[in-house]
Design a protein around this motif. Sequence first.
Motif, PDB file in Angstrom:
ATOM      1  N   THR A 150     -30.402 -65.888  19.772  1.00 23.10           N
ATOM      2  CA  THR A 150     -29.816 -64.600  20.159  1.00 23.10           C
ATOM      3  C   THR A 150     -29.226 -64.710  21.565  1.00 23.10           C
ATOM      4  N   ASN A 151     -28.769 -63.542  22.060  1.00 18.42           N
ATOM      5  CA  ASN A 151     -28.288 -63.512  23.443  1.00 18.42           C
ATOM      6  C   ASN A 151     -29.442 -63.622  24.450  1.00 18.42           C
ATOM      7  N   GLY A 152     -30.689 -63.637  23.928  1.00 20.35           N
ATOM      8  CA  GLY A 152     -31.840 -63.829  24.820  1.00 20.35           C
ATOM      9  C   GLY A 152     -32.283 -65.275  24.915  1.00 20.35           C
ATOM     10  N   ASP A 177     -21.523 -62.051  23.387  1.00 13.77           N
ATOM     11  CA  ASP A 177     -22.823 -61.977  24.047  1.00 13.77           C
ATOM     12  C   ASP A 177     -23.201 -63.363  24.573  1.00 13.77           C
ATOM     13  N   HIS A 178     -24.364 -63.428  25.218  1.00 18.44           N
ATOM     14  CA  HIS A 178     -24.709 -64.654  25.934  1.00 18.44           C
ATOM     15  C   HIS A 178     -25.083 -65.820  25.011  1.00 18.44           C
ATOM     16  N   SER A 179     -25.313 -65.535  23.733  1.00 20.46           N
ATOM     17  CA  SER A 179     -25.628 -66.645  22.808  1.00 20.46           C
ATOM     18  C   SER A 179     -24.476 -67.649  22.770  1.00 20.46           C
ATOM     19  N   PHE A 232     -21.725 -66.369  33.692  1.00 17.54           N
ATOM     20  CA  PHE A 232     -21.863 -65.099  34.412  1.00 17.54           C
ATOM     21  C   PHE A 232     -22.140 -63.966  33.428  1.00 17.54           C
ATOM     22  N   ASP A 233     -23.412 -63.569  33.370  1.00 17.09           N
ATOM     23  CA  ASP A 233     -23.777 -62.397  32.567  1.00 17.09           C
ATOM     24  C   ASP A 233     -23.587 -61.177  33.453  1.00 17.09           C
ATOM     25  N   VAL A 234     -22.705 -60.286  33.020  1.00 13.69           N
ATOM     26  CA  VAL A 234     -22.320 -59.159  33.876  1.00 13.69           C
ATOM     27  C   VAL A 234     -23.503 -58.210  34.122  1.00 13.69           C
ATOM     28  N   HIS A 284     -33.813 -64.487  32.495  1.00 16.83           N
ATOM     29  CA  HIS A 284     -33.898 -65.953  32.358  1.00 16.83           C
ATOM     30  C   HIS A 284     -33.201 -66.457  31.095  1.00 16.83           C
ATOM     31  N   ASP A 285     -33.196 -65.629  30.032  1.00 13.97           N
ATOM     32  CA  ASP A 285     -32.552 -66.005  28.756  1.00 13.97           C
ATOM     33  C   ASP A 285     -33.173 -67.246  28.117  1.00 13.97           C
ATOM     34  N   VAL A 286     -34.508 -67.269  28.153  1.00 16.64           N
ATOM     35  CA  VAL A 286     -35.213 -68.390  27.499  1.00 16.64           C
ATOM     36  C   VAL A 286     -36.254 -67.856  26.512  1.00 16.64           C
TER      37      VAL A 286
HETATM   38 CA    CA Z   1     -28.026 -63.155  29.731  1.00 22.60          CA
END
Ligand code: CA
Length: 322
Positions: free
Chosen positions: A168-170, A128-130, A245-247, A157-159
């Motif tokens: 987290t992935n957020g 995941d994005h984390s 790159f988050d799909v 934004h993932d912030v």
């Molecule tokens: Ca993301």
Amino acid sequence: MSHDIPFLKSPDQAVFRDHMETKVAHWIRQWDGQEDLLAGIIGVPLSKSSISHSGASTTPAAVRAAFKSFTTYSLEYGVDLQHLAVRDLGDIQMHVTDIAECHRRIEESLRALYKKQPNLIPIIVGGDHSTSCPSLKAFADRHPGQKVGIIHFDAHHDVRNFEDGGVTNGTPFRGILESGVVHGPHIVQIGIRGFMNSKPYHDYVKSKGVHVYTSRDVRRMGIDVVLDEALGLAGKDTDVLYVSFDVDVIDQAYAPGCPAIGTGGINPWDAMDALYRLGTLPQVQGLDFVCIDPTVDVRNVTSRLAVQFMLSFLAGVAARPV
Ligand code: CA
């Protein structure tokens, strides 16, 4: 297998093979630990840090399985990749329960890899994005005295704040911004979508100087213009670029195997063109693909798309001036 029984082949040999054709699975072999590489695939099978249920830990295996579905030749880009030194480095082993330890391992493992392979372009397959925050920390340390810019494709934004759910992935870009590893004005977010983010987080990234292009901007301006501007911004006063790159930036019609699927996303053709172009740029020195969940995918379309994105990027790398 050694025997004289006619037509009986070992399981890995008992598949159709056209001797005129090279599949990506034949080309991207396991790294021997010594060969100097142009690029390497590194799996990071972590998804316990995902806010929503995610099987992203199975992505590296799904992506590898999809290697057999693609050839190394692109008539679109006029290139055959089969002689590029690109290998599969395997997965960074995750701790079963301790997310902070997983992130520590990602950073430590990548630091050691970059030391051993100073010219390698990492192609990191999450997870995941984390995973992008520790990945960026290792990447930035690889370039002492140099400034790093980020081109970040994502619907989000993932912030998110850390108080409500921890790391987290957020939160990867909150982590990157607050640790100071990359400065806000050197980050460009592309594909961010309305009704999938909250205003406080948009205000937060703007307050940090992050540049934002929405999915609507991509649609209306065209990806070439967006990328022109993005490269001008992320490339200004920086020495190297990393692409995250988050799909889930792709519309769910094309990428149903993402935990945070959504409508109104960018299309795969724009993403492929962007990744090809990013591949051509010598300052782009790292790339990650994150937040695919093969367990909810439809006929592996999302994992396959990730492979096609990776290949488009590598086609660009093949076109770099030597
Ligand atoms: Ca993301």
